[in-house]
Every structure is written in structure tokens, then in C-alpha cells.
Design a protein around this motif. Structure first.
Motif, short mmCIF file in Angstrom:
data_model
loop_
_atom_site.label_atom_id
_atom_site.label_comp_id
_atom_site.label_asym_id
_atom_site.label_seq_id
_atom_site.Cartn_x
_atom_site.Cartn_y
_atom_site.Cartn_z
N ALA A 1 16.18 133.45 -82.97
CA ALA A 1 17.00 132.90 -84.04
C ALA A 1 18.49 133.07 -83.81
O ALA A 1 19.29 132.89 -84.71
CB ALA A 1 16.61 133.54 -85.37
N VAL A 2 18.88 133.44 -82.59
CA VAL A 2 20.30 133.58 -82.22
C VAL A 2 20.62 132.56 -81.14
O VAL A 2 19.91 132.46 -80.14
CB VAL A 2 20.61 135.00 -81.70
CG1 VAL A 2 22.06 135.11 -81.27
CG2 VAL A 2 20.28 136.05 -82.76
N LEU A 3 21.69 131.79 -81.34
CA LEU A 3 22.13 130.80 -80.35
C LEU A 3 23.51 131.21 -79.87
O LEU A 3 24.47 131.24 -80.64
CB LEU A 3 22.18 129.40 -80.97
CG LEU A 3 22.69 128.26 -80.10
CD1 LEU A 3 21.81 128.08 -78.85
CD2 LEU A 3 22.74 126.95 -80.89
N ALA B 1 34.74 118.36 -80.96
CA ALA B 1 34.05 119.58 -80.56
C ALA B 1 33.65 120.40 -81.78
O ALA B 1 32.57 120.99 -81.83
CB ALA B 1 34.94 120.40 -79.63
N ARG B 2 34.52 120.45 -82.79
CA ARG B 2 34.19 121.16 -84.02
C ARG B 2 32.96 120.53 -84.69
O ARG B 2 32.08 121.24 -85.18
CB ARG B 2 35.39 121.12 -84.97
CG ARG B 2 35.17 121.86 -86.29
CD ARG B 2 36.40 121.72 -87.18
NE ARG B 2 37.53 122.41 -86.62
CZ ARG B 2 37.89 123.66 -86.90
NH1 ARG B 2 37.17 124.35 -87.77
NH2 ARG B 2 38.94 124.21 -86.34
N VAL B 3 32.90 119.21 -84.68
CA VAL B 3 31.74 118.52 -85.24
C VAL B 3 30.49 118.85 -84.44
O VAL B 3 29.41 119.05 -85.00
CB VAL B 3 31.99 117.00 -85.27
CG1 VAL B 3 30.72 116.25 -85.66
CG2 VAL B 3 33.11 116.67 -86.26
N ALA B 4 30.63 118.94 -83.11
CA ALA B 4 29.48 119.28 -82.27
C ALA B 4 28.92 120.65 -82.62
O ALA B 4 27.70 120.84 -82.71
CB ALA B 4 29.87 119.22 -80.79
N VAL B 5 29.80 121.64 -82.83
CA VAL B 5 29.36 122.98 -83.19
C VAL B 5 28.68 122.97 -84.55
O VAL B 5 27.61 123.57 -84.73
CB VAL B 5 30.54 123.96 -83.17
CG1 VAL B 5 30.11 125.34 -83.66
CG2 VAL B 5 31.13 124.08 -81.76
N ALA B 6 29.29 122.30 -85.52
CA ALA B 6 28.71 122.25 -86.86
C ALA B 6 27.35 121.56 -86.85
O ALA B 6 26.40 122.00 -87.51
CB ALA B 6 29.66 121.52 -87.81
N ASP B 7 27.24 120.47 -86.09
CA ASP B 7 25.98 119.73 -86.04
C ASP B 7 24.89 120.55 -85.35
O ASP B 7 23.76 120.62 -85.84
CB ASP B 7 26.20 118.41 -85.31
CG ASP B 7 24.91 117.60 -85.20
OD1 ASP B 7 24.51 117.00 -86.21
OD2 ASP B 7 24.31 117.59 -84.11
N LEU B 8 25.24 121.18 -84.21
CA LEU B 8 24.23 121.97 -83.50
C LEU B 8 23.80 123.16 -84.35
O LEU B 8 22.62 123.52 -84.38
CB LEU B 8 24.77 122.44 -82.15
CG LEU B 8 23.73 123.03 -81.19
CD1 LEU B 8 22.68 122.00 -80.81
CD2 LEU B 8 24.40 123.59 -79.94
N GLY B 9 24.76 123.77 -85.07
CA GLY B 9 24.41 124.86 -85.95
C GLY B 9 23.46 124.41 -87.06
O GLY B 9 22.49 125.10 -87.38
N ALA B 10 23.72 123.24 -87.65
CA ALA B 10 22.86 122.72 -88.71
C ALA B 10 21.45 122.44 -88.18
O ALA B 10 20.45 122.74 -88.84
CB ALA B 10 23.46 121.45 -89.30
N ARG B 11 21.36 121.86 -86.99
CA ARG B 11 20.05 121.58 -86.40
C ARG B 11 19.32 122.89 -86.08
O ARG B 11 18.10 123.00 -86.28
CB ARG B 11 20.22 120.75 -85.13
CG ARG B 11 20.69 119.31 -85.38
CD ARG B 11 21.01 118.62 -84.05
NE ARG B 11 21.58 117.30 -84.21
CZ ARG B 11 20.89 116.17 -84.20
NH1 ARG B 11 19.58 116.20 -84.01
NH2 ARG B 11 21.49 115.01 -84.34
N PHE B 12 20.06 123.87 -85.56
CA PHE B 12 19.45 125.16 -85.22
C PHE B 12 18.94 125.84 -86.49
O PHE B 12 17.84 126.40 -86.51
CB PHE B 12 20.48 126.02 -84.51
CG PHE B 12 19.93 127.28 -83.91
CD1 PHE B 12 18.91 127.24 -82.97
CD2 PHE B 12 20.44 128.52 -84.27
CE1 PHE B 12 18.40 128.40 -82.40
CE2 PHE B 12 19.96 129.69 -83.70
CZ PHE B 12 18.93 129.63 -82.77
#
Length: 335
Positions: A229-231, A244-255
Motif C-alpha cells: 500500500a506504499v507507492l 506533472a502535478r496532475v500526473a501525481v494526483a491522478d496516479l495517487g487517486a488510482r493507487f
């Protein structure tokens, strides 16, 4: 590695077509010719992918380091090898590699840390021709963000609600994200050897990428390695402001959607603080990793992480995250 700092610009490398994007994908993502393709890991079953990665765990050398007692402002060790098994084993123990870009960087490591190595304060791991060409780090404290807690900001959120040409995906162009993150970065820590190990871990389902697209163009991305559960996010790039900020937010939401709880951004600084990162003492971070791999650990509610900015307390365990949902999604949902 670099945390989630960004290089400037960069070209795209081709990605082989494996699974095409359906024309009716969510978020009205355009049908491309050829369509952006899922990388091989996206087709793997979550359990089998993580089991395969577990077989690669080469942890004995790292277990002997005593990471929890190592200095938090310097390398924990030098040397060793940089295969996928060693890389995964390191991340499971709160370590990440920083390869020397060239012989001059290796010589610098020896000049600065050679006395500490001779004194036995910084161990040398077996393997590798030049031990100073590969450093292993575990900063203390560790900057982390709750998976669903990446800070967008009201101004960007308003823009995203009107960005019909932007859409996101995950694990659809891992190789291209890797190449873009490596391009023009100084020091060039994303070496060919490290990129090969990361690509293998991606094929096993342990490394993931998030992509932001403008129509058919890849304009931003981020990648990292998942331990339960840690990325742990390694690097990101952008070709448009805030992509890039959007990429982090999106990947975090998916994770977070598949049980992920924590984004580790490795190196502290103003940039990661602007994303919402807060310091977590290393002992708490190592406990989070232990919980992610099966031992009891702290658990927080939505948008929170027990132990962020403090020692934290024990709580219930958490289930490991599986593979991320890879379907295209609109950026408007993040606004």
C-alpha cells in the motif's frame, strides 16, 4: 533517486501496441492510430504479478544494514548490484538507489564518503566493479503524501474542470515516461542499468506510471515502485505547466482506489511540499512498509496517514494495493 523533481523537456520513445484504447473510453479520450497501448504489466493478474516480484526479492544484504539506525542525511551503503530483484528488495526496506552518472561522480562519492567507509560507518555491499558507482539512500525524515491527498490548488482545479483536451492513464506508456524523465536530467542518475531494472519490475507489476495526455500528445508523467500500500515515486516530467502535478494526483487517486495509502516522494523540498508532502520519521515509514508487506501497521482514514509529521501510533493492518485501473479518465474529475 530524484523523488518527484522534474527534468526539462524531452522526446518520446515508441511504445509497442499491446492493448488498444477503446474508442468509447471514459473521459472521451480520443481514439489514436495507433492507439496508446497498455504496457505488459497491465495485463497481468495482480496476485501473480506481485508473487512473481516477490520471487525476485534479494534482501539478505539489505537486511544486514540496519537501516533504522543509519544516518538520515547521507548514504546508507555503497555497492551491490542493480538488478530488478535487488531494486525491489531495497524499496521493501526503505532504501532507493542513486547511481553515479559517470566516473567523476563515483570519484566524488569516494572522496566525500571514503573515510566513513574505511571506518565501517558506511558499509560496502558485495557485487559491482566500482562500489562507489552505486549509493543506497534512506532519508530521515521521509516526505510522504496520503494517496488521495495530493494538493491541486483551487486555481488549477478550476482549469482542470474546463480542460476537455486533457486526459489521463496509468501503465499505458511506462517506457515513454521513463525516457522523458531521464532526458536532460543532471545528474543523470537514471542510467541504462537502472532503467532496465525498472522496466522489468514494471513487467512484473511492481513499477507503475501515470500519464497525462493532450489529445494524442503525452504531456506529463510520473513513475514509481509499489510495495503493498506504499507507492514510492521516483521522477516526473512535464511538457505543459502543471501536467506533472496532475500526473501525481491522478496516479495517487488510482493507487488509492485499489487500496493504496501512501505516496513516498523520497527527497524533501519546497516542490514536494507544494504537492502536500509532510515529513514522516523514518522509523514510522519503515513500519508502514512492514505493514504493507504483511506485518501490523498504522492505518489512517481517507486523506490522512497516521504518523505523518509525527511518530504515529499502531493501528489495524491494511491490504496491499493491486494493479492500478488503466482506463483513460478525464482530468475534470480531479478539479
Amino acid at each position: 533517486m530524484s523523488g518527484v523533481h522534474e527534468p526539462a523537456g524531452g522526446g518520446d520513445a515508441p511504445v509497442p501496441a499491446v492493448v488498444p484504447v477503446p474508442a468509447s473510453a471514459p473521459g472521451s479520450a480520443p481514439a489514436l492510430d495507433p492507439a496508446p497501448a497498455l504496457d505488459p504489466a497491465s495485463a497481468l493478474d495482480p496476485a501473480s504479478a506481485f508473487d512473481a516480484a516477490a520471487v525476485l526479492d534479494r534482501g539478505s544484504a539489505f537486511d544486514a544494514l540496519g537501516t533504522e539506525l543509519a544516518p538520515g542525511d547521507g548514504p546508507v551503503a555503497f555497492g551491490g548490484t542493480l538488478g530488478p530483484g535487488e531494486l525491489l528488495a531495497a524499496y521493501r526496506r526503505g532504501l532507493f538507489p542513486l547511481p553515479a552518472a559517470d566516473v567523476y561522480a563515483s570519484a566524488y562519492n569516494e572522496a566525500v564518503y571514503g573515510d566513513a567507509v574505511e571506518a565501517g560507518q558506511v558499509p560496502l555491499l558485495p557485487g559491482g566493479e566500482d562500489p562507489y558507482a552505486l549509493a543506497w539512500w534512506s532519508p530521515d525524515p521521509r516526505p510522504v503524501i496520503a494517496a488521495d491527498g495530493v494538493r491541486i490548488g483551487s486555481r488549477l482545479a478550476r482549469r482542470l474542470r474546463n480542460r476537455s483536451a486533457w486526459w489521463t492513464s496509468a501503465d499505458r506508456a511506462f517506457g515513454r515516461v521513463l525516457e522523458n524523465c531521464a532526458e536532460r536530467r543532471q545528474p543523470a542518475w537514471l542510467t541504462k542499468e537502472l532503467m532496465a531494472a525498472l522496466t522489468r519490475l514494471h513487467a512484473l507489476g511492481a513499477a507503475h506510471s501515470g500519464e497525462v495526455w493532450e489529445g494524442e500528445e503525452l504531456i506529463g508523467g510520473v513513475f514509481g515502485i509499489a510495495v503493498g500500500a506504499v507507492l514510492s515515486l521516483d521522477s516526473m516530467f512535464h511538457r505543459r505547466p502543471d501536467a506533472a502535478r496532475v500526473a501525481v494526483a491522478d496516479l495517487g487517486a488510482r493507487f488509492g482506489a485499489v487500496g493504496g495509502r501512501l505516496l513516498d516522494v523520497q527527497w524533501d523540498g519546497p516542490h514536494v511540499r507544494s504537492l502536500g508532502a509532510q515529513p514522516m520519521v523514518r522509523s514510522r515509514y519503515l513500519a508502514e512498509l512492514a505493514g504493507a508487506t504483511g506485518a501490523p501497521g498504522a492505518a489512517g482514514g481517507a486523506g490522512t496517514v497516521a504518523g505523518v509529521g509525527e511518530a504515529g501510533g499502531a493501528g489495524s493492518g491494511r491490504r496491499p494495493a493491486g494493479l492500478l485501473p488503466t482506463e483513460p479518465l478525464p482530468v475534470s474529475r480531479l478539479g
